[in-house]
Each structure stands twice: as C-alpha cells, then as structure tokens.
Design a protein around this motif. Sequence first.
Motif, PDB file in Angstrom:
ATOM      1  N   GLY B 167       0.792  -1.223   0.000  1.00  0.00           N
ATOM      2  CA  GLY B 167       0.000   0.000   0.000  1.00  0.00           C
ATOM      3  C   GLY B 167       0.824   1.273   0.000  1.00  0.00           C
ATOM      4  O   GLY B 167       0.284   2.366  -0.165  1.00  0.00           O
ATOM      5  N   GLY B 168       2.129   1.138   0.168  1.00  0.00           N
ATOM      6  CA  GLY B 168       3.007   2.302   0.178  1.00  0.00           C
ATOM      7  C   GLY B 168       4.362   1.920   0.749  1.00  0.00           C
ATOM      8  O   GLY B 168       4.490   0.892   1.419  1.00  0.00           O
ATOM      9  N   LYS B 180       9.030   8.971   0.549  1.00  0.00           N
ATOM     10  CA  LYS B 180       7.823   8.219   0.871  1.00  0.00           C
ATOM     11  C   LYS B 180       6.933   8.195  -0.358  1.00  0.00           C
ATOM     12  O   LYS B 180       6.780   9.203  -1.033  1.00  0.00           O
ATOM     13  CB  LYS B 180       7.102   8.860   2.059  1.00  0.00           C
ATOM     14  CG  LYS B 180       7.879   8.698   3.350  1.00  0.00           C
ATOM     15  CD  LYS B 180       7.101   9.227   4.525  1.00  0.00           C
ATOM     16  CE  LYS B 180       7.911   9.055   5.806  1.00  0.00           C
ATOM     17  NZ  LYS B 180       7.119   9.429   6.988  1.00  0.00           N
ATOM     18  N   THR B 181       6.340   7.042  -0.621  1.00  0.00           N
ATOM     19  CA  THR B 181       5.543   6.929  -1.834  1.00  0.00           C
ATOM     20  C   THR B 181       4.051   7.038  -1.508  1.00  0.00           C
ATOM     21  O   THR B 181       3.649   7.045  -0.359  1.00  0.00           O
ATOM     22  CB  THR B 181       5.809   5.593  -2.560  1.00  0.00           C
ATOM     23  OG1 THR B 181       5.240   4.532  -1.788  1.00  0.00           O
ATOM     24  CG2 THR B 181       7.300   5.353  -2.744  1.00  0.00           C
ATOM     25  N   GLY B 182       3.259   7.103  -2.560  1.00  0.00           N
ATOM     26  CA  GLY B 182       1.799   7.174  -2.399  1.00  0.00           C
ATOM     27  C   GLY B 182       1.406   8.417  -1.610  1.00  0.00           C
ATOM     28  O   GLY B 182       2.096   9.436  -1.634  1.00  0.00           O
ATOM     29  N   GLY B 191      -5.304   8.833   3.447  1.00  0.00           N
ATOM     30  CA  GLY B 191      -5.337   7.724   2.489  1.00  0.00           C
ATOM     31  C   GLY B 191      -4.019   6.962   2.474  1.00  0.00           C
ATOM     32  O   GLY B 191      -3.833   6.055   1.672  1.00  0.00           O
ATOM     33  N   GLU B 192      -3.105   7.311   3.372  1.00  0.00           N
ATOM     34  CA  GLU B 192      -1.786   6.663   3.385  1.00  0.00           C
ATOM     35  C   GLU B 192      -1.912   5.157   3.651  1.00  0.00           C
ATOM     36  O   GLU B 192      -2.586   4.741   4.597  1.00  0.00           O
ATOM     37  CB  GLU B 192      -0.891   7.289   4.465  1.00  0.00           C
ATOM     38  CG  GLU B 192       0.458   6.603   4.538  1.00  0.00           C
ATOM     39  CD  GLU B 192       1.429   7.254   5.513  1.00  0.00           C
ATOM     40  OE1 GLU B 192       1.069   8.264   6.144  1.00  0.00           O
ATOM     41  OE2 GLU B 192       2.563   6.749   5.629  1.00  0.00           O
ATOM     42  N   VAL B 218       7.299  -0.793   4.589  1.00  0.00           N
ATOM     43  CA  VAL B 218       6.242  -1.118   3.642  1.00  0.00           C
ATOM     44  C   VAL B 218       4.919  -1.257   4.393  1.00  0.00           C
ATOM     45  O   VAL B 218       4.887  -1.808   5.490  1.00  0.00           O
ATOM     46  CB  VAL B 218       6.582  -2.443   2.899  1.00  0.00           C
ATOM     47  CG1 VAL B 218       5.329  -3.212   2.526  1.00  0.00           C
ATOM     48  CG2 VAL B 218       7.415  -2.181   1.647  1.00  0.00           C
ATOM     49  N   THR B 219       3.853  -0.734   3.803  1.00  0.00           N
ATOM     50  CA  THR B 219       2.517  -1.075   4.286  1.00  0.00           C
ATOM     51  C   THR B 219       2.070  -2.305   3.520  1.00  0.00           C
ATOM     52  O   THR B 219       1.938  -2.264   2.294  1.00  0.00           O
ATOM     53  CB  THR B 219       1.519   0.068   4.042  1.00  0.00           C
ATOM     54  OG1 THR B 219       1.982   1.232   4.712  1.00  0.00           O
ATOM     55  CG2 THR B 219       0.133  -0.298   4.586  1.00  0.00           C
TER      56      THR B 219
END
Lengths: 532, 532
Positions: B167-168, B180-182, B191-192, B218-219
Amino acid sequence: MSIEQINAMDQFRAILGADNVSEDPDRITAYETATFKTDKSIRAIITPESTEQVQACMKVATETGTQVYVISTGRNVGYGSRVPTCDQAVVMELRKLNRIVDFSEELAYVVIEPGVSQAQLYEFLQSRDSNLWMDATGSFTEHSLIGNIADRGFGHTRMADHFGQVGGMEVVLPTGELLKTGFGRFENAKGEGVYKWGVGPYVDGLFTQSNLGIITRVTLWLDPAPEAYKKFFCSLEREEDLPELIEVLRPLRLNGTLKSAMHIGNDYKVLGSVQGYPWEVMQGKTPLTPEVMQELSKKWDFGAWNASGALYGSKAEVRAATKLIKRTLKGRVKKLQFIDARTLKLAEMVAKPYQWFTGVDLTQMLKLLKPLFGLTKGVPTDSMIASTYWRKKEVPSGDLDPDRDGCGLIWVAPIAATSGANAKNLWHIVKTVLLKHGFEPTVSITLLTERAMDCVINISFDRNIEGEDERAMACHDELLKELTSNGYYPYRLSIASMGLVAGDGSPYKHLLKGVKQVVDPSGVLSSGRYGL
Amino acid sequence: MSIEQINAMDQFRAILGADNVSEDPDRITAYETATFKTDKSIRAIITPESTEQVQACMKVATETGTQVYVISTGRNVGYGSRVPTCDQAVVMELRKLNRIVDFSEELAYVVIEPGVSQAQLYEFLQSRDSNLWMDATGSFTEHSLIGNIADRGFGHTRMADHFGQVGGMEVVLPTGELLKTGFGRFENAKGEGVYKWGVGPYVDGLFTQSNLGIITRVTLWLDPAPEAYKKFFCSLEREEDLPELIEVLRPLRLNGTLKSAMHIGNDYKVLGSVQGYPWEVMQGKTPLTPEVMQELSKKWDFGAWNASGALYGSKAEVRAATKLIKRTLKGRVKKLQFIDARTLKLAEMVAKPYQWFTGVDLTQMLKLLKPLFGLTKGVPTDSMIASTYWRKKEVPSGDLDPDRDGCGLIWVAPIAATSGANAKNLWHIVKTVLLKHGFEPTVSITLLTERAMDCVINISFDRNIEGEDERAMACHDELLKELTSNGYYPYRLSIASMGLVAGDGSPYKHLLKGVKQVVDPSGVLSSGRYGL
C-alpha cells in the motif's frame, strides 16, 4: 511564431497531411474551453493516425522545441476537458488511433489504442458475443479507455481500478523513442500482457498522472461474466447515519462479499441525476433550500444518503451474499431492494400503475436505475451527462456537450481510509465550504477498494452567469485547502490543481524532475501536467 | 584499501558502533557463499538498526564512493543468497530493522521494516488473536517479507502477489534522502497505506527488482480469514495429460472459483519433498532413472503431475466451488481429495492403520501435506527446506543451512500465459535440457494469477562433488537460453542471470540508466543488480 515554430508546423503537415493539422480558430476555441475558467491558449491541433506518426511528431517537437499537449478523446470533463496545462501548445489528439489491436476471449484481455472509447469496446464485445465484461465509468461513452487509465480513473465493476487492470503498455517517449513495458519489451515473450510486472523495475506507473510519455497501446484485462449478478439499493433517512453505514459495510468490502465499489450518493447527487435545478420553485434563487430539498426527496422518494452495490459470483455465492447483506443492513437502512434482470423488467412493466397508486414517478426513477444496473456490469451510459446541466436553465434536446454549453463543473475527489470518522469529516468539510459559497454540496462516497473510499465532490454552476466562474473557483480553492489541510488528498487532479502533487524540495519531486529530464530533455511534452 | 575506503569504514563504525561493522573473515566467507558458484568477494558487513542509520551510511557511501550491497535477512536461496552482484562491496544487512511499526485489524494491514520475517509476522498475528491472514512463501520462515517484495516473490494465498499487496513504501535513496511513496509523502494523509497509487506518477515499482533505493518500510495488506477454507489435491498418471489439465483449470482461475495459485508439481518435485536422492538404489549414479522413479512413485503414491489448490469464501461459496471442481476434474485426474481442518486431523489419526493395510506411508506423506495445507492459509513453514539437500548424502539433524552445507540449487522461473501449449513447451524444454546435463527435471507449475503461470525449475546438485558447480551452471545457461529463445522469460533473476533485463540500447534500459544516474549519481548502491 519563430522560424522553428513555423518549421515545426510544416513538418507536422508533412508527416500527418494537411487534414490532420488544424489551425481553425473555431475548433481551437472549442478545445480551449472546459467546464470551468481556464487561461491557456492553443496554437494548433494535430491528429496522428498511427504510433509511427506520434513518434515522428515527437521527434519534430523535440528538435524544434515545440510544446505538445496530448489528449486521447478529450473527454476529461470536470477535470479540464481538452485544455492544456501549458500555454501555446500544439494539442495532439489521439482519437484516430482507435484500433482494437488484439483480443483473447480465453485469457480475457484486449489490446487497445488511445482512441478506443468505452462505447467502441462495448460494441466490439457485443458483436463477438463475448462472455467478457469490460469496466465502464459513468462519464461519456465516447471517452477514451486509455485516457482514463492514464489519469487512473475508476469504474464500477470488479475491474474498477483501471490502471490495476493494465497488463502492459507501449509508450512513445517525448523524444520519439518507443518503449514497451513488462515482458512486451522482449521479442515473442509468452508472458506479454498477462503478467504485468515483467522482469526488472516496473515502470508503467511513471506514465500515469504524468507527462513522461504518450501511452499508445495498453493490454487491458477483462472479466468473465459471473454466473449470477444482482444489484441492490438502500437509503438512509438521516444524514448523520452515514458513518455507521460505512462502518458496517467496510468488513463486507474487505472480505469480498462486496466485490465492486459501493456507491453512496447524497440527496443532491440523486436529485441532479433525475432533474435539473428547480428554478421555478426556488424563484430563481440559489442555492437550493433544505425545505425544497425535503419536498423533492419526498416526490422522488430518495433519502439523505442513497447506496447501491452489486453482487457477483456463482448462484450460491450471490444467494449467500444477499442473505448477509440483508442481515447486516436490517434496521439500519430504508428500503433495501435487490434487483436482477428479471425484477428490473418487472419494474418497468408496473411503473405506470405504481405511479397511479403511490404518486411516486417510478418511470423517471427507472431512467436512473437502469443505467446504474448496467454500470456495475460494465455497460457504458451517457445518461449521467445530463447532470452536468444541473444549474442550466435549458438542456439542449440533441447532443449534450457541457464544454460548449457553458455547463460549470469542477470535480474534486479526495481519498481516505474507509471509516465512519473519515466519512463524517469529509461530509462536514464539503457541506460547510460549498454552502458557504452558494453551491449545492453534491457528493458521492464510493467504497473504491477493500480499504479506501473516494469522495467525489461536484461544484456545479452555470458558466454563463456573470461572476459564477470566479465564485466557483474560489469555492474550489477553499475546498481543496480545507480538504488537504485535514489530510484528504485527491486521487487525481484537474488542471486547476496540478500544483498539488508535491512540494518542490521533496525527494519525490526531485526524482520525477530527474526522470523528466531523462525522457524529455527539451521539455516539450505536456508541461505542467501533474506539476512536472 | 584507499584512504577514502578506510575513511568510510571509520565513519560506518562511528554511525553504527563497532559491533555493527564486521570484517570477520569467517562471517564474510559465509556471506560470500550461495547455493551455486559465485565469484564476488565482500569487504565488510554492516548492520544498521534504524532508517536514520541507513540514511547516514548511504551519505557516507555516496561521499566516499563506497559500494554498498543491500540484503534484508539474506535468505534469497536459489537466487544468490547473500552474495553481491558487485565485487568488494560492503554488505548492508537490514535484519536489525525488524519492527512491526503499525497494525490495523479493521483495515487489514501491517507496516513493517525489512528485518521482519515471515515467522515474526505470523507470531505477531497469532499473539493478537488476529482474524487476519498473511501470505507465506514455501521458503525459510526467517526470510524477510520486504526482501521478498523487493524481488517480487509470490506465495500461495489470495494475497500471493506480494508486491501487489503493498500500500506504500518508505525508501532510502542511494544519496541518503528519504522518499515516501503514495499518499505517505503528504503530512497526515488519511489515504496513506490504503490506496496504493497516491496522486501523481506511481513510482513504487522502480524500487522492486532494482538498485534504485533501499526499501525501509512497507505497508503490507493482509486478508481477513474466510468463513470457510478447504484444500484439494489430485494427480495425473500420465505426464502428457498436463496440457489438458491446465486448459480446464484456466477458466476456474479466471472466474475466481480458484482464488489462489494452483500448484502443480511433477513426480521429481514431490519426491524431493518427501525424501533425498535414493543413492543406494541408484548405486551412486545420477540422474534418477525412469525405472526407479516408477518404483518410488508407487511407494509414495504420487502421479506424474500432482496438483493442489485451495477454496476460500463463505461456506456456501466453498460448497459450490467444491462441486464445480469435482465436475470439472471428473475422469481427468486420479484421486481428487478435499481436505479441511477436520479431515486433516482424521488423516493423522488413521495414518498408521492405513499404512498397515495399504503399505503406503501416509505418516511421511502427511509431513508434506500438513505444511501445504498451512501454506495456502498463510502459515509459514521450514519443511520445504530439506528438499534443497536432495543430492546430499547427509542431512544435518540440527539447523538446516543450504549455503553452509554445500547444497547446490539454482532456480529458474519463467512466466507464460496460462495455456496447455505453453505448459507442454516448457516441460519439453526443461526435461530435455536438465536430463542432458545429468540433473533431475524438477519443476512445479503454478497458476500464479488469473492469466499467467509460472514454471519454477530446480537445478539441484551437490556442490561438494568436484565439477558439479560447473556442470550445474552450464545447465543453467543452456536452460535460460532455450527458455528465452522460445519466449519464456523469468519473473525474477538470480545473481547468475542479472544481465537478462534488457538489451543495452533499449529505451527501457536507457530510461532506467537515467533514473539510476538521478538517484545514485556516484553509483554506489548494489551495482549490477537487475543489470543496472
């Protein structure tokens, strides 16, 4: 125009033929017009007919430093339509690249070009008696499937995450080079299109919500029609009951009982789908008062929130899911109704008598229900477009064209983790800001994925009323500020909010600026798109 | 060592403490050893304990031009274990970044660091009585979840596509910057982690199968346990019946009857899971003869191909799926058996009497079945590791460590569209090439996604036998050549095949070389990984 620029236009004509290079002022004006105020002018419109022509044009653009802004079929209504993010660009429209290049019924995919529209793919599948479903959005049937993928739009079936259903891409880089992603970059690869990651770094994501390349081909996955399909509707009488509904639906979305997005529209959203602004009752005043809304919600028989979802699978699965939904929603919602193809037909038959007895105009409501029934099984429809005329006093009887007709529409679509608390916050912000600026707080909340919901907010107005453009944009700006300062960031951006992507000093921006420099050293492709 | 290099080591010690910087020759030798021949030596091993330390180390590396090669827990067995793709690198091992940073039962995700192993997450979920399932691979329980994600590995449940469940990310760039992505790159974004694409270009894919950054967080999405779960097994007597089985299973994988990967192992694969090479019967000769295989397959009661799959969902759904599977496979397979928790327990109880009556050693077979039953519900197991000792004459009774014990193993894992024709071609190539080189053609075919299958091929040998390393590598090289020239490209690469990513002149390679230059201007991170 500089010598280089004149030179570029001549070369475009040589590559594309004079017919595919337009400097017609009327056409240009049309392309410069969106559903909100914009300030970018266009130099010309070019219409390549093949990937090779796209490549040749980009080589010319790079050599001459000519800014090219790419659109597919240009139906990005509410987000900026065909209007560029940079001034004096040559708009490259890809609608003539409209081939369905490959199709596999067995593996459930299709390979398409950017001119292929929702309607075209739907007709293609119908004409082949295909057992496959596509996904559709509620927007124009003529909008480009790839255009929507490039902006990471979503639809309503199990394949609703459009970019998620991409098995591979062909991309023309701004220099004119042709890049194939995934296994597609290898000769004759037997995994091309069916396994999206390929081998090595996965790069497809770079070409969505960006200006790093022009997607000229996509392998799009389709979905075998399930054995059983059923739609259900329900509503909430009180707006404050929304958070609880979200909380009880979340586990069902997570565990796959609900395989597609639940869609929850408020009273304004439903009203806008079945009729225009009640100018007469409102005696010409805006925004709509609570009293009039109450009357209309009674007349049309909708609630403060109105949810619809769909069930898919084997017959046994849909039966079990129906039971579970009933059990979960019992006592929490009004009028939980399940509809399948048979009951829909029945409803159409009894609509008239029903109206005589109850006074509720079911015929009109069926005009909304039927397309909704189709949407969750991937049938595209133009029936929602009329709602962009919400504040207009007249709706043309022929072709609808919101850009041309001065319809005002700005969409803002923030994402949040699926929770009652987030739903409550979002609704509070939307209601406060939109009413303050004199617009109806028209929203839908979609349980887009297993964990995330998307709140789609319409700012609807009449562009032909003096000052409305400015008032709407002020509302938009405040809304965006309120949303983001509370942690609600949009999943996609309109050309009015492209700056939002990331702060200029961030490592993310630094990385992307670097990539941009690599693929587009002359900076000629769609400058300003998504802040790049 | 140059002055800069001595300087770098001193700075690493200052950042990490002397205990976390090792130049111990024994340890270094262990890290230089994989399950096949490699030629890269290691300068030192550093073990940061936090993201900040990773950042600080990469700043030093960039400033001093020190090559750093990153591993998570280093269990990439069969693909190169802990051995770098570049010579004289400092190996950065991330096993001490082993925090489970966040967890949501409601939204079904966990936020982890690269030192978090399969076993650790499993125990974490168990200790909380969580209703969530993780996904597990059949490899070491101690392997890193993020390490596997970075190589885009896969498991066996509905969440089998590990990168697909991200998820990110948080990524340390080679210069030490933290990306950091997303939506995670925005402060306090609601929404992270729950909506993977974020807004703007999606970049997470760049950090898989690459050397463009170090994933430090990582999520990872988890899956609510289904109401019902059932496993099934069946086999084919004749190897030539495989294509037909693939053809009838494909529609069931596509339409969601089979929600997770079907796993189809050949006789060699099953044999290697239940016993070692039969040196005595074979009188010390290799490879295994068809006659001996026939005896053993009779003894163990397996077929030429042996399939297992799992059914998930509501009770009604699993019931309906069971019926459909029975109907589909009837008359096509041998011994179709369904097993749930209850029947597994029963089988354990009757194993002994069963053996008295039939002579089939069910006890031993249950040692294989039980972990397989667990794997498709995300229970990690070390039970498959013994199979890496296939050609060894002795298996240690304590800790298994294939790297240390001279186990020879090279994995090659090509992907193809799911079809009987592809299965037939793949099997023909594998059988021909491996037997020609004197190795058993041990394979499994996994219906990995709705449309793609992965053929995992083991080249198993004993590294302590003179000449075997070379023979195995010659076999590997020919196998890879045969596979790719027929269009079968691997989904991931071992350090023996990193050159395969793409031709140097290709736009894909050009793009990635450019990105590498942007994020790693000094070229200090894991040079050579995936050809970059």
